[in-house]
Motif scaffolding. Structure first.
Motif, PDB file in Angstrom:
ATOM      1  N   MET A   1      -3.184 -12.386  -9.654  1.00 48.84           N
ATOM      2  CA  MET A   1      -3.628 -11.476 -10.870  1.00 48.84           C
ATOM      3  C   MET A   1      -2.282 -10.282 -10.579  1.00 48.84           C
ATOM      4  O   MET A   1      -2.091  -9.837  -9.330  1.00 48.84           O
ATOM      5  N   GLN A   2      -1.784  -9.886 -11.300  1.00 48.67           N
ATOM      6  CA  GLN A   2      -0.908  -8.852 -11.568  1.00 48.67           C
ATOM      7  C   GLN A   2      -1.445  -7.665 -11.715  1.00 48.67           C
ATOM      8  O   GLN A   2      -2.398  -7.469 -12.883  1.00 48.67           O
ATOM      9  N   LEU A   3      -1.256  -6.608 -11.221  1.00 53.91           N
ATOM     10  CA  LEU A   3      -1.979  -5.162 -11.587  1.00 53.91           C
ATOM     11  C   LEU A   3      -1.079  -4.083 -11.271  1.00 53.91           C
ATOM     12  O   LEU A   3      -0.227  -3.992 -10.530  1.00 53.91           O
ATOM     13  N   SER A   4      -0.805  -3.243 -12.363  1.00 57.42           N
ATOM     14  CA  SER A   4      -0.131  -2.058 -12.773  1.00 57.42           C
ATOM     15  C   SER A   4      -0.911  -0.903 -12.246  1.00 57.42           C
ATOM     16  O   SER A   4      -2.075  -0.678 -12.922  1.00 57.42           O
ATOM     17  N   CYS A   5      -0.675  -0.250 -11.284  1.00 52.26           N
ATOM     18  CA  CYS A   5      -1.685   0.858 -10.577  1.00 52.26           C
ATOM     19  C   CYS A   5      -1.113   2.046 -11.111  1.00 52.26           C
ATOM     20  O   CYS A   5       0.101   2.302 -11.423  1.00 52.26           O
ATOM     21  N   GLY A   6      -2.202   2.831 -11.211  1.00 49.88           N
ATOM     22  CA  GLY A   6      -2.022   4.430 -11.568  1.00 49.88           C
ATOM     23  C   GLY A   6      -1.776   4.866 -10.064  1.00 49.88           C
ATOM     24  O   GLY A   6      -1.713   4.562  -8.997  1.00 49.88           O
ATOM     25  N   PRO A   7      -1.678   6.556 -10.154  1.00 43.21           N
ATOM     26  CA  PRO A   7      -1.858   7.227  -9.000  1.00 43.21           C
ATOM     27  C   PRO A   7      -2.769   7.088  -8.370  1.00 43.21           C
ATOM     28  O   PRO A   7      -3.738   6.907  -8.921  1.00 43.21           O
ATOM     29  N   GLY A  22     -15.818 -10.782 -11.478  1.00 42.69           N
ATOM     30  CA  GLY A  22     -17.054 -11.427 -10.733  1.00 42.69           C
ATOM     31  C   GLY A  22     -17.132 -10.554  -9.561  1.00 42.69           C
ATOM     32  O   GLY A  22     -16.400  -9.273  -9.596  1.00 42.69           O
ATOM     33  N   GLN A  23     -17.859 -10.793  -8.425  1.00 39.51           N
ATOM     34  CA  GLN A  23     -17.796 -10.248  -7.364  1.00 39.51           C
ATOM     35  C   GLN A  23     -16.726 -10.501  -6.507  1.00 39.51           C
ATOM     36  O   GLN A  23     -16.871 -11.530  -5.861  1.00 39.51           O
ATOM     37  N   PRO A  24     -15.914  -9.551  -5.974  1.00 37.08           N
ATOM     38  CA  PRO A  24     -14.810  -9.873  -5.141  1.00 37.08           C
ATOM     39  C   PRO A  24     -15.300 -10.156  -3.650  1.00 37.08           C
ATOM     40  O   PRO A  24     -16.091  -9.210  -3.334  1.00 37.08           O
ATOM     41  N   LEU A  25     -15.077 -11.289  -3.233  1.00 29.99           N
ATOM     42  CA  LEU A  25     -15.397 -11.495  -1.900  1.00 29.99           C
ATOM     43  C   LEU A  25     -14.359 -11.424  -0.888  1.00 29.99           C
ATOM     44  O   LEU A  25     -14.686 -10.611   0.245  1.00 29.99           O
ATOM     45  N   ARG A  26     -13.099 -11.616  -1.277  1.00 27.25           N
ATOM     46  CA  ARG A  26     -11.882 -11.140  -0.430  1.00 27.25           C
ATOM     47  C   ARG A  26     -10.719 -11.113  -1.336  1.00 27.25           C
ATOM     48  O   ARG A  26     -10.689 -11.889  -2.243  1.00 27.25           O
ATOM     49  N   TRP A  27      -9.977 -10.410  -1.186  1.00 28.60           N
ATOM     50  CA  TRP A  27      -8.584 -10.137  -1.676  1.00 28.60           C
ATOM     51  C   TRP A  27      -7.502  -9.570  -0.831  1.00 28.60           C
ATOM     52  O   TRP A  27      -7.876  -8.989   0.324  1.00 28.60           O
ATOM     53  N   THR A  39       5.990   4.210 -10.814  1.00 32.72           N
ATOM     54  CA  THR A  39       5.064   2.965 -11.216  1.00 32.72           C
ATOM     55  C   THR A  39       4.895   1.947  -9.933  1.00 32.72           C
ATOM     56  O   THR A  39       6.107   1.694  -9.591  1.00 32.72           O
ATOM     57  N   ARG A  40       3.876   1.794 -10.001  1.00 30.63           N
ATOM     58  CA  ARG A  40       3.616   0.510  -8.845  1.00 30.63           C
ATOM     59  C   ARG A  40       3.067  -0.651  -9.451  1.00 30.63           C
ATOM     60  O   ARG A  40       2.110  -0.629 -10.233  1.00 30.63           O
ATOM     61  N   ALA A  41       3.529  -1.951  -9.152  1.00 24.10           N
ATOM     62  CA  ALA A  41       3.071  -3.084  -9.715  1.00 24.10           C
ATOM     63  C   ALA A  41       2.770  -3.870  -8.319  1.00 24.10           C
ATOM     64  O   ALA A  41       3.327  -4.248  -7.408  1.00 24.10           O
ATOM     65  N   LEU A  42       1.458  -4.584  -8.423  1.00 30.03           N
ATOM     66  CA  LEU A  42       0.898  -5.515  -7.297  1.00 30.03           C
ATOM     67  C   LEU A  42       0.675  -6.814  -7.510  1.00 30.03           C
ATOM     68  O   LEU A  42       0.299  -7.034  -9.020  1.00 30.03           O
ATOM     69  N   GLN A  43       0.629  -7.757  -6.888  1.00 29.26           N
ATOM     70  CA  GLN A  43       0.378  -9.061  -7.032  1.00 29.26           C
ATOM     71  C   GLN A  43      -1.033  -9.385  -6.214  1.00 29.26           C
ATOM     72  O   GLN A  43      -0.717  -8.948  -4.946  1.00 29.26           O
ATOM     73  N   ILE A  44      -2.183  -9.824  -6.737  1.00 34.68           N
ATOM     74  CA  ILE A  44      -3.237  -9.734  -5.698  1.00 34.68           C
ATOM     75  C   ILE A  44      -3.706 -11.258  -5.884  1.00 34.68           C
ATOM     76  O   ILE A  44      -3.920 -11.936  -6.946  1.00 34.68           O
ATOM     77  N   GLU A  45      -4.136 -11.655  -4.636  1.00 33.05           N
ATOM     78  CA  GLU A  45      -4.854 -12.934  -4.602  1.00 33.05           C
ATOM     79  C   GLU A  45      -6.212 -12.677  -4.203  1.00 33.05           C
ATOM     80  O   GLU A  45      -6.269 -11.997  -3.091  1.00 33.05           O
ATOM     81  N   ALA A  46      -7.285 -13.295  -4.913  1.00 34.36           N
ATOM     82  CA  ALA A  46      -8.549 -12.968  -4.455  1.00 34.36           C
ATOM     83  C   ALA A  46      -9.415 -14.248  -4.713  1.00 34.36           C
ATOM     84  O   ALA A  46      -9.349 -15.128  -5.525  1.00 34.36           O
TER      85      ALA A  46
END
Length: 55
Positions: A1-7, A22-27, A39-46
């Motif tokens: 998932m790509q996520l643009s984060c706020g402060p 759904g319910q995040p088990l681990r990420w 601005t911050r952009a993250l790639q998340i694997e979950a």
């Protein structure tokens, strides 16, 4: 998932976005980029548990 984060803290932002699916088990954050404008952009694997996906 790509996520643009706020402060502010990241954990709450990431978990709120994952709960949409759904319910995040681990990420894990697998990539992070910061722009010169702050601005911050993250790639998340979950792994997310979603009981409806089992039907």
């Amino acid at each position: 998932m790509q996520l643009s984060c706020g402060p502010g803290p990241l954990r709450g932002q990431i978990e709120a976005e994952l709960r949409v699916h759904g319910q995040p088990l681990r990420w894990a954050i697998t990539q992070a980029c910061c722009s010169p404008d702050g601005t911050r952009a993250l790639q998340i694997e979950a792994i997310v548990y979603s009981p409806m996906a089992l039907v």
